[in-house]
Design an enzyme around this catalytic site. Structure first.
Site, short mmCIF file in Angstrom:
data_model
loop_
_atom_site.label_atom_id
_atom_site.label_comp_id
_atom_site.label_asym_id
_atom_site.label_seq_id
_atom_site.Cartn_x
_atom_site.Cartn_y
_atom_site.Cartn_z
N TYR A 38 8.89 27.15 -5.72
CA TYR A 38 8.93 26.05 -5.14
C TYR A 38 6.98 25.79 -4.82
O TYR A 38 6.72 26.34 -3.92
CB TYR A 38 9.45 26.00 -3.79
N TYR A 54 12.39 22.07 3.96
CA TYR A 54 12.94 23.10 3.15
C TYR A 54 12.50 24.79 3.39
O TYR A 54 11.13 24.92 3.74
CB TYR A 54 12.65 23.24 1.68
#
Ligand code: NAI
Length: 286
Positions: free
Chosen positions: A182, A172
């Site tokens: 995140y 990612y």
């Protein structure tokens, strides 16, 4: 004979692992799955009860066949690594041979070899915490489950991978750009996974003629992503800001994995391939 794939990290029909399995099956590969031990019972019973039959339909109308599902916990390399409380845990005690080394041995005993290894798993217990508030244990757990798990899988499976084989993981963009939310060391874990992709491509290429690539995927409403808590926002952001203004489908990632696993990609290794509607290429949102 067709190719054989082992896909680690499938426990329902919503994630990237499932879509990759379907694309590989559609291309003629035999499918073996590695399913996280705590999720195994519900996944297998749902499969048996036909709960996934609609999502098993392949482009030619047939249903994806799953030859075998192996229980797996990719944070443990062998039995000596497993702490007593996990051994005693009801869900873990109900299965056996789920450490990485044991799963590779079981696959070897059952089938002899594989051609394609897919790592579609990640876990960060503190993912919802900013990095500045992440504990050492949380950070190391994220790295263990999301990065070293791949090193370990490849290390244990590579002796049974046929030359010309291909290995793929999922990463990612939070590894290289700031993606607030995140957290928990997950951005660090993806950075490690991408760096390891290059080093492993060298080692696996030289020694075993196996290619190693990672797909940097755009946002998908999977079970894991929902647990992070910002997935709907990320999907909306991408639709507004990416060059291609459409929702990303898991199949688009699955098809890229099938390409990377095929001879069409025979010179691609050590690469981070973006499958994100082009969002990575934007400098500002417009
Ligand atoms: P998912 O929930 O379908 O897949 C994650 C899987 O990891 C689950 O099946 C879970 O049971 C398994 N797992 C967790 N810990 C494990 C362990 N210790 N041993 C074995 N299995 C374990 O979710 P998703 O999102 O499809 O995730 C697959 C990969 O895609 C992950 O690497 C994720 O970081 C990556 N990814 C996901 C994106 C998204 O927006 N959903 C975006 C970019 C990458």
């Amino acid at each position: 004979r067709g190719k054989r794939a082992f896909i680690a990290g499938v426990a329902d029909d919503n994630g990237y692992g499932w879509a990759i399995a379907k694309s590989l099956a559609a291309a003629g590969a035999e499918i073996l799955l590695g399913t996280w031990v705590p999720a195994l019972n519900i996944f297998e019973s749902s499969l048996r009860r036909g709960k996934f039959d609609e999502s098993r339909v392949l482009p030619d109308g047939s249903l994806m066949e799953i030859t075998k599902v192996y229980p797996l916990d990719a944070v443990f390399d062998n039995l000596e690594d497993v702490p007593e409380d996990i051994k005693a845990n009801k869900r873990y005690a109900g299965s056996s041979n789920w450490t990485v080394q044991e799963v590779a041995e079981s696959v070897k005993n059952d089938f002899g070899s594989i051609d394609i290894l897919v790592h579609s798993l990640a876990n960060g217990p503190e993912v919802t915490k900013p990095l500045l508030e992440t504990s050492r244990n949380g950070y190391l757990a994220a790295i263990s489950a999301s990065s070293y798990s791949y090193v370990s899988l490849l290390k244990h499976f590579i002796p049974i991978m046929n030359p010309g084989g291909s290995s793929i993981s999922l990463t990612y963009i939070a590894s290289e750009r700031i993606i607030p939310g995140y957290g928990g060391g997950m951005s660090s874990a993806k950075a490690a996974l991408e760096s390891d992709t290059r080093v492993l491509a060298f080692e696996a290429g030289r020694k075993h003629k196996v290619r190693v690539n990672t797909i940097s995927a755009g946002p998908l409403r999977s079970r894991a992503a929902k647990a992070i808590g910002f997935i709907d926002m990320m999907i909306d952001y991408s639709i507004v800001n990416a060059p291609l203004q459409k929702e990303l489908s898991a199949d688009e990632v699955g098809n890229t994995a099938a390409f990377l696993a095929s001879p069409l990609a025979s010179a691609i290794t050590g690469a981070v391939i973006y499958v994100d509607n082009g969002l990575n290429a934007m400098g500002v949102g417009v």
